[in-house]
Design an enzyme around this catalytic site. Structure first.
Site, short mmCIF file in Angstrom:
data_model
loop_
_atom_site.label_atom_id
_atom_site.label_comp_id
_atom_site.label_asym_id
_atom_site.label_seq_id
_atom_site.Cartn_x
_atom_site.Cartn_y
_atom_site.Cartn_z
N GLU A 11 10.87 106.07 31.73
CA GLU A 11 9.99 106.74 31.06
C GLU A 11 9.23 105.75 29.98
O GLU A 11 8.19 105.66 29.70
CB GLU A 11 10.11 107.98 30.33
CG GLU A 11 9.30 108.76 29.45
CD GLU A 11 9.87 110.02 28.84
OE1 GLU A 11 11.01 110.42 29.20
OE2 GLU A 11 9.07 110.42 27.85
N TYR A 29 -19.77 106.44 26.61
CA TYR A 29 -20.76 106.07 25.83
C TYR A 29 -22.00 105.70 26.56
O TYR A 29 -23.28 105.75 26.19
CB TYR A 29 -20.42 104.54 25.38
CG TYR A 29 -19.50 104.49 24.26
CD1 TYR A 29 -19.83 105.09 23.02
CD2 TYR A 29 -18.25 103.83 24.19
CE1 TYR A 29 -18.84 105.26 21.89
CE2 TYR A 29 -17.31 103.96 23.11
CZ TYR A 29 -17.57 104.66 22.13
OH TYR A 29 -16.93 104.80 20.85
N ASP A 31 13.82 110.83 29.03
CA ASP A 31 14.50 111.52 28.03
C ASP A 31 15.02 112.92 28.46
O ASP A 31 14.46 113.45 29.49
CB ASP A 31 13.59 111.87 26.88
CG ASP A 31 13.38 110.47 26.01
OD1 ASP A 31 14.10 109.36 26.34
OD2 ASP A 31 12.59 110.40 25.17
#
Ligand SMILES: Nc1ncnc2c1ncn2[C@@H]1O[C@H](COP(=O)(O)OP(=O)(O)OP(=O)(O)O)[C@@H](O)[C@H]1O
Ligand SMILES: [Mg+2]
Lengths: 368, 703
Positions: free
Chosen positions: A197, A101, A249
């Protein structure tokens, strides 16, 4: 923007000002102002097996002003450099989004914006990190805080004592900058560190007070661990000699998260020195686990095409060449299935805490 | 309508012209004369014989006025103007005078209160020229006898041919308003001016003189014709305004002043100050005549033998060649021409067609010339690029002809550099409106604009058959190229083959097609070069613009990095210099017309930019000491010339000190004619493919 402790380190600022000098001196010699920016891609990283780290190569890319394809990027680079130097002078930190910005405006007499999306400014900050060999923290740019820690560790944060053993099941939210000037580690009595995770599994472990039973620190980055989380893990590993175990995972993405924690990312390979934990271990979920822990096939998910391509790519990475890893990945491909940690709940809600991790730790069943 | 005229009969199967306007009078129902009325008693040959008699040309015309361009009131008004102006120009040119022609249209109150020009049904047309004038005895026959003229019996290029034009206009006026033709003529400053009022006796095709007197006339020499006709005045396509406009394009040596029925005065200034070379009269070429004409020539000749007839009545036939033809045709060279039997004449005719005969001389035609075409196009049409091509003379059926083509492309610098509105993203299937505008074809035969029957015209077909895509224009199959372009095609010939008596479209001879196509290709090729160069330059310019846009940002960022102590203007200047040298430097400037140096390699072309014109610049400028004629001074492109009348096309001149704005004292109005009145086609933007080079071929013999 947040006020931070004033530091009298002008090195980064000098580097930023040097960019203006590049333009000025090129203009004087009627030359095209050009920066050499290290390439942030697989083609320009190498794996150092001795150090166990991904290191950045020498390949650089020229970014010239008087080239139609690069002119805008060049201009954007100068604007970001300007904004970063402003942060240095004012000794403020800011977020990627605020930089976006700050540097966005309409170019005079035109309908063109300096930046149209944040996707244009973020890579430029990374370009500057690698070109100026300055860490993002040194550039005073924060990542989003999105990590949690719980366990027998005490921090000093802005003079406040933060005892992570006394923060209930929510734990302490890891700040984005965890350099010693910003975050002090006062005490740590844990035996190891478990980097999880997913937030859901971290919540499960925290709720079950797993850390108390096994005297460990539980850390999560909610997905790909952000820089603050990785850096904090590295500091605990380095300063308090905590072994680090990574629980992800069982899919290509999980393997990749582990590899980033262990030897660094391709994108920001130059930061490996300060982020990577070459001794980190992969504790699970392994492609061997479904069989070992008798997970029914129906809780697996079929690998999609993207998974398969990604897994094959991983097989080629220098840092996955160990036989055990080749076997691990190939087994997943052979099964044709991936498994989420959540699938352990199929056996029992507390299966992870009560059975899976204790057995893993007891059997020292991990990959290096 | 004052006089009711019976609808045209279908007895004459010529080629009835298709009325182009909608308000045709032909719509009225009529009886088919071929239908036999069952109830009527059969007639005998004797009865029929009693009814059979000569039909005078004027009677014929009365019933068949559409054949001569008087199909409807709007077209009739134009035809009258056209006949008078054509005659003025022909006469001036033949007499070696730079034509100065004034056309005045006035509404005539027909009993009731005067009507507005768009409502009025009656007009007075007055055409004045500075030509040689007409000798007193000839005036009545010229203006009140059909088929009376000086041009029919010659092989020489002129606008008029048949000796029918002005008397037909006068007769039309007489039929519709009952008013005579009023003529003033003066053959020189020392001669007296004569005023005539003449009418035609339509039964006899003979003039009736109502008035014949000497008068005082302000003009030292010339002719003035005034005809009152029933007509309609309407602007736009196929209007008097358009015709005069186009006349001015193809005749830049003419100064034309037009007083419109609305009371405006438009001036089409003279931009070319030389008369076209006077065309020489030639004898017919043997390839060009028809069998019937040969028979007639055999009857009419003054020669005593066939071979001397051949050698003296035709061009390009030497006595030796005449003998040879006779021998080949087995006709005795010494036979008397009138004694040649028809079947022998036929073999003679066939033999001529198969004998190799040199092409006719070409000095009988006077093309407009590349410079003059450029000058005309530039004067009348706003654009960025102009080019003109004159082909070498060629021959069709023994008639020499020259094809000329020209292009005016673009919207004019004012429009092309007009600040663009923020580009709006187009939705799927949307198209930029301006790209769908089709090119416009303006056609001429012997310098006379052809406004009707475009699609039947050989020129138009050649335009369609040209692959404009090769030259960077968009073009849908079988359509005109799309884009802001005017295509100019002129055929100059001793005999222009029209498709019909109404002289509206050029017939489609292979030789003519081929020449038009070659001329268009050459013009197109030049346009292609221009467009490609422009595209390239615009690309470089865009690049330079990009840099210029970012230099500001980069310098400001550097300045802030350096703590605001930078000499920013200096740095900017240095960077701008690098930018310019890296984007083609001067070359881009040149191609964009920023240096005033004309781009090379484009012969007979003008390139116009906001800052001026390049290429054949002298064409677009006129001598600094203009000839001042009569009450109105010449208006010139030069800033230093002040003129009471604004030129029709206000020139955009290189910003010079003291650009003189013509004083607005005159009520003359500037008409910036925009010839791009768009038809719309599904336009696509074409890429810029390779241009093909056309080889210039010399004169070729007709069949
Ligand atoms: N303004 C004029 N000044 C001098 N001579 C004129 C003028 N107008 C007509 N003439 C003479 O009158 C003749 C007849 O004119 P008219 O228009 O009837 O026929 P044309 O021009 O020969 O052929 P077309 O029928 O094709 O117009 C011309 O051939 C010309 O010699
Ligand atoms: Mg005439």
């Amino acid at each position: 923007m947040a006020q931070v402790k004033p530091k009298k380190n002008g090195a980064v600022e000098k580097k930023l000002i040097g960019m203006a000098d590049v333009v000025i001196s090129a203009a004087q010699r009627a030359k095209d102002p050009t920066f050499a920016i290290p390439i942030r891609a697989l083609s320009n990283v190498s794996f150092n097996p001795r150090k166990g780290l991904i290191e950045m190569g020498e390949k650089k890319q020229a970014r010239s002003f008087f080239n139609v394809g690069m002119a805008k990027k060049f201009m954007q680079t100068m604007l970001v450099a300007d904004a970063l130097s402003e942060l240095q002078r004012a000794d403020l930190t800011t977020s990627l989004r605020e930089i976006y910005y700050r540097t966005k405006h309409t170019i005079q007499d035109s309908h063109e914006n300096t930046f149209d999306t944040q996707d244009e400014s973020d890579p430029i900050i990374e370009d500057l990190e690698v070109s100026l060999v300055a860490l993002r923290e040194e550039l005073h740019v924060r990542a989003e805080n999105s990590g949690s820690i719980v366990g027998p560790v005490v921090f000093g944060d802005d003079g406040d004592r933060v005892d992570c053993a006394r923060l209930g099941k929510g734990g302490y939210s890891v700040p984005s900058i965890v350099e010693p000037e910003y975050l002090e580690i006062r005490r740590c009595t844990a035996d190891f560190l478990l980097l999880v995770e997913k937030g859901t599994q971290w919540n499960r472990l925290s709720e079950d007070k797993f850390w108390r039973r096994y005297n460990c620190v539980l850390l999560t980055g909610n997905g790909q661990p952000p820089r603050g989380v990785r850096r904090l893990a590295r500091r605990l590993h380095e300063e308090y000699r905590l072994p680090v175990y990574v629980l992800v995972d069982n899919d290509p993405w999980g393997y990749y998260i582990y590899s980033v924690v262990k030897q660094g990312s391709i994108n920001l390979a130059f930061e490996s020195q300060r982020m990577a934990i070459p001794k980190a271990k992969f504790i699970g979920l392994s492609s061997a686990d479904p069989e070992a822990y008798e997970l029914p096939r129906n809780v697996g998910i079929k690998l999609n095409d993207k998974d398969i391509t990604r897994a094959k790519e991983l097989l080629n990475y220098r840092w996955f060449q160990k036989p055990a890893w080749q076997e691990e990945i190939k087994r997943m491909l052979a099964n044709g299935l991936k498994f989420e940690l959540d699938a352990l709940a199929n056996k029992d809600f507390q299966y992870l805490t009560k059975k899976y991790l204790p057995r893993k730790l007891k059997e020292k069943d991990w990959l290096d | 309508m004052a006089t009711k005229i019976s609808p045209p009969s279908s007895r004459f199967s010529g080629t009835p012209s298709q009325p182009d306007a909608t308000d045709s009078e032909q719509a009225s129902p009529r009886k088919n004369p071929l239908l036999v009325d069952k109830a009527a008693p059969r007639v005998t040959a004797v009865e029929m014989g009693a009814r059979q008699r000569e039909i005078s040309v004027s009677e014929f015309f009365t019933k068949n006025r559409h054949l001569l361009g008087f199909d409807n009131p709007r077209k009739a008004l134009l035809t009258c103007v056209k006949e008078a102006v054509d005659n003025s120009l022909d006469a001036c040119e033949e007499a070696g005078i730079l034509p100065d022609v004034t056309v005045k249209l006035e509404t005539v109150a027909n009993g009731q209160t005067p009507m507005s020009p768009s409502q009025a049904t009656r007009f007075r047309i007055t055409v004045t020229d500075n030509g040689p004038g007409i000798v007193r005895q000839q005036v009545p026959r010229i203006f009140a006898k059909l088929l009376y003229g000086s041009k029919f019996h010659r092989m020489r290029m002129s606008r008029g041919q048949q000796g029918i034009g002005i008397s037909a206009a006068g007769m039309y006026g007489q039929l519709t308003t009952g008013k005579p033709v009023k003529v003033i003529s003066r053959t020189g400053p020392r001669a007296t001016a004569h005023y005539f009022e003449v009418q035609i006796d339509t039964k006899k095709n003979e003039p009736l003189v109502h008035e014949d007197k000497q008068i005082e006339w302000t003009q030292p020499q010339g002719t003035e014709v005034a005809i009152e006709v029933e007509g309609r005045y309407q602007k736009g396509r196929t209007s008097v305004d358009e015709w005069l406009e186009q006349t001015s394009i193809a005749n830049p040596h003419v100064r034309l002043v037009y007083h419109t029925p609305e009371g405006e005065t438009k001036e089409y200034p003279r931009t070319h100050h030389e008369l076209p070379p006077s065309p020489k009269e030639i004898k017919p070429h043997p390839y060009g005549i028809e069998f019937g004409v040969l028979l007639k020539m055999l009857q009419d000749t003054k020669s005593h033998t066939v071979s001397s007839f051949m050698a003296s009545d035709f061009c390009r036939v030497s006595p030796a060649l005449a003998e040879e033809i006779c021998k080949a045709a087995k006709v005795s060279p010494d036979a008397r021409p009138r004694a040649v039997k028809p079947h022998l004449a036929e073999t003679l005719y066939q033999t001529i067609q198969t004998t190799k005969i040199m092409a006719p001389p070409t000095n009988c035609i006077s093309p407009i010339g590349e410079k003059a075409i450029l000058s005309g196009l530039y004067k009348q049409i706003k654009g960025e690029f102009y080019t003109a091509v004159s082909r070498p003379p060629a021959v069709y059926r023994g008639n020499p002809f020259v094809i000329e083509a020209g292009l005016a492309f673009g919207k004019g610098p004012e429009e092309s550099t007009r600040p663009q509105q923020a580009a709006m993203p187009l939705a799927e299937g949307e198209d930029h409106g301006h790209e769908t505008e089709l090119a416009r074809v303006i056609r001429y035969a012997n310098r006379v604009p052809l406004l009707f029957q475009q699609s039947a015209c050989s020129t138009f077909k050649a335009v369609l058959n040209t692959t404009w895509r090769n030259y960077g224009m968009a073009q849908s199959r079988g359509a005109l190229p799309a884009g802001p372009m005017v295509i100019f095609v002129h055929m100059a010939s001793v005999w222009v083959p029209f498709t019909s008596e109404s002289k509206e479209a050029i017939a489609d001879y292979d030789e003519i097609q081929k020449e038009i196509t070659l001329a268009l290709r050459e013009a197109g090729r030049r346009l292609g070069i221009f467009l490609r160069r422009k595209e390239r330059a615009a690309g470089e310019f865009r690049r330079r613009n990009i840099f210029a846009l970012y230099i500001e940002e980069v310098v400001e960022a550097c300045n802030r990095l350096k703590g605001g102590t930078l000499p920013t203007e200096h740095l900017k200047e240095q960077l701008h210099k690098i930018a310019s040298s890296r984007t083609g430097g001067l070359k881009t400037d040149e191609a964009l017309g920023k240096t005033g140096v004309g781009p090379e390699g484009l012969p007979h072309s003008i390139i116009v930019t906001t800052e001026g014109i390049e290429g054949e610049a002298e064409v677009a400028q006129t001598p600094t000491a203009p000839v001042v004629s009569r009450q109105v001074a010449h208006t010139e492109r030069h800033a230093e010339t002040t003129a009471p009348v604004k030129p029709v096309r206000a020139p955009k001149i290189r910003p010079a000190s003291g650009e003189a704005k013509p004083p607005s004292a005159s009520k003359a109005k500037v008409v910036q004619q925009d010839l791009f009145v768009g038809n719309v086609s599904p336009g696509r933007k074409a890429a810029l493919p390779k241009a093909r080079r056309t080889r210039t071929t010399g004169i070729r013999k007709g069949k």
